[in-house]
Scaffold this motif. Sequence first.
Motif, short mmCIF file in Angstrom:
data_model
loop_
_atom_site.label_atom_id
_atom_site.label_comp_id
_atom_site.label_asym_id
_atom_site.label_seq_id
_atom_site.Cartn_x
_atom_site.Cartn_y
_atom_site.Cartn_z
N PHE A 21 0.84 -1.20 0.00
CA PHE A 21 0.00 0.00 0.00
C PHE A 21 0.87 1.25 0.00
O PHE A 21 0.63 2.20 -0.75
N TYR A 22 1.88 1.26 0.84
CA TYR A 22 2.82 2.39 0.97
C TYR A 22 3.42 2.74 -0.39
O TYR A 22 3.50 3.90 -0.78
N THR A 23 3.86 1.71 -1.12
CA THR A 23 4.53 1.90 -2.40
C THR A 23 3.56 2.41 -3.46
O THR A 23 3.89 3.34 -4.22
N LEU A 24 2.37 1.83 -3.52
CA LEU A 24 1.41 2.21 -4.55
C LEU A 24 0.77 3.58 -4.28
O LEU A 24 0.58 4.38 -5.19
N TYR A 25 0.46 3.84 -3.04
CA TYR A 25 -0.29 5.05 -2.68
C TYR A 25 0.57 6.31 -2.75
O TYR A 25 0.06 7.41 -2.97
N ALA A 26 1.88 6.15 -2.58
CA ALA A 26 2.77 7.31 -2.55
C ALA A 26 2.87 8.02 -3.89
O ALA A 26 3.14 9.23 -3.95
N ARG A 27 2.68 7.29 -4.99
CA ARG A 27 2.93 7.86 -6.31
C ARG A 27 2.06 9.08 -6.60
O ARG A 27 2.52 10.05 -7.21
N SER A 28 0.81 9.06 -6.18
CA SER A 28 -0.08 10.18 -6.45
C SER A 28 0.40 11.45 -5.74
O SER A 28 0.27 12.57 -6.28
N LEU A 29 0.93 11.31 -4.54
CA LEU A 29 1.46 12.45 -3.81
C LEU A 29 2.74 12.96 -4.44
O LEU A 29 2.99 14.17 -4.49
N LEU A 30 3.58 12.05 -4.94
CA LEU A 30 4.85 12.43 -5.53
C LEU A 30 4.69 13.16 -6.86
O LEU A 30 5.64 13.80 -7.34
N GLU A 31 3.52 13.06 -7.47
CA GLU A 31 3.27 13.78 -8.71
C GLU A 31 3.20 15.29 -8.48
O GLU A 31 3.42 16.08 -9.41
N SER A 32 2.92 15.69 -7.23
CA SER A 32 2.74 17.12 -6.93
C SER A 32 3.73 17.65 -5.90
O SER A 32 3.95 18.88 -5.85
N PHE A 33 4.32 16.74 -5.08
CA PHE A 33 5.17 17.21 -3.99
C PHE A 33 6.47 16.41 -3.94
O PHE A 33 6.53 15.27 -4.40
N SER A 34 7.50 17.01 -3.37
CA SER A 34 8.80 16.34 -3.30
C SER A 34 8.76 15.19 -2.30
O SER A 34 7.92 15.17 -1.39
N SER A 35 9.69 14.26 -2.47
CA SER A 35 9.74 13.09 -1.59
C SER A 35 10.05 13.48 -0.15
O SER A 35 9.56 12.85 0.79
N VAL A 36 10.87 14.51 0.05
CA VAL A 36 11.20 14.96 1.41
C VAL A 36 9.95 15.45 2.13
O VAL A 36 9.72 15.13 3.30
N ILE A 37 9.12 16.22 1.45
CA ILE A 37 7.89 16.75 2.05
C ILE A 37 6.91 15.62 2.36
O ILE A 37 6.34 15.56 3.45
N VAL A 38 6.72 14.71 1.42
CA VAL A 38 5.77 13.61 1.61
C VAL A 38 6.20 12.71 2.76
O VAL A 38 5.41 12.43 3.68
N VAL A 39 7.45 12.26 2.74
CA VAL A 39 7.94 11.34 3.78
C VAL A 39 8.07 12.06 5.12
O VAL A 39 7.72 11.50 6.17
N GLY A 40 8.56 13.29 5.09
CA GLY A 40 8.75 14.04 6.34
C GLY A 40 7.44 14.26 7.09
O GLY A 40 7.34 13.99 8.29
N TRP A 41 6.42 14.75 6.38
CA TRP A 41 5.11 14.98 7.01
C TRP A 41 4.47 13.67 7.45
O TRP A 41 3.85 13.60 8.52
N ALA A 42 4.63 12.61 6.63
CA ALA A 42 4.04 11.32 6.99
C ALA A 42 4.65 10.78 8.27
O ALA A 42 3.96 10.26 9.15
N MET A 43 5.98 10.90 8.39
CA MET A 43 6.66 10.44 9.60
C MET A 43 6.23 11.26 10.81
O MET A 43 5.95 10.71 11.89
N LEU A 44 6.19 12.56 10.65
CA LEU A 44 5.83 13.42 11.78
C LEU A 44 4.40 13.15 12.24
O LEU A 44 4.14 13.03 13.45
N LEU A 45 3.47 13.03 11.30
CA LEU A 45 2.08 12.73 11.67
C LEU A 45 1.97 11.38 12.37
O LEU A 45 1.28 11.25 13.39
N ALA A 46 2.65 10.37 11.81
CA ALA A 46 2.62 9.05 12.43
C ALA A 46 3.24 9.09 13.81
O ALA A 46 2.76 8.43 14.75
N GLY A 47 4.32 9.86 13.95
CA GLY A 47 4.97 9.99 15.26
C GLY A 47 4.08 10.68 16.28
O GLY A 47 4.06 10.30 17.46
#
Length: 301
Positions: free
Chosen positions: A175-201
Amino acid sequence: MNKQNRLIGIFFVIFGASFWGVGGTVAQHLFQSGNIDVDWFVTTRLFIGGILLLSSQLVSSNRKHLFQIWKEPTSRNRLITFSLFGMLLVQYSYMASIALGNAAVATLLQYLAPIFIIFYFIVKGIQKLTRSDLLAISLTLLGTFLLLTNGLFNNLSVPFSAVIWGVISGLSLAFYTLYARSLLESFSSVIVVGWAMLLAGIVMNFVHPIWAIEAINWSASIYIALGFTILFGTALAFWMFIKSLEYLTAKETTLLGTVEPLTAVVSSILWLQLPFGTWQIVGGLLILVLVVYLSLQNKKK
């Protein structure tokens, strides 16, 4: 896609997966030698990892884009979904499987993800069931059986609860691999992963607060190991894995990422002296061989 971009993607996924694999072995060491609680560990690595990545974006020339992902309802909702059912679930299930079993088996179970991706593609009508897929599924089932039982029907090499969490980590990685692509079309990987980690934390802080820990008797090696898992095994590993999706397909990224279980198994055997039976080695090799084979087939197509 040109050859240079493909090589860049391969570089990111191999190094990210290697950090992830070794990080799992280091986490097992922390659970066994440092008596560190799994809930606290997941809280800490996600929360601090997210802060590190977002801080790197904040000091860069693209810092003005840091909060754009929150401005549109669609991207905001997708980020929250990705954070909870992608980042948080894959992190927690993987670490729970390690704590209950070991890093080598947990990592190999996580790499059932390519099979789940294949099933998803078939169900959605994106691709048809091919001989390669049938071969992959058959070898995965056989390899998983040998890995978990060492060839004996009445013997599990790890507790059943570790197996369940390992399978969940495979599903969540798919799910992580497939779902990330739509976000990466508009935002950088640092922003996507950084916010996801912080929210999960932040969510995990309600389960086990980061400050609720006794670190009085920790040795220097515990602090070093913890720092490695946060910086290399979490922040850099997740960022590089997601970054590779900008250059490779989701299926290729997951398949090439099988260097992770290889590094986890080798580091567990060499460093933690993990006993690995003959048939377990055969099972692990079967899983690795099938994903390499599928990766080569995918490249030809």
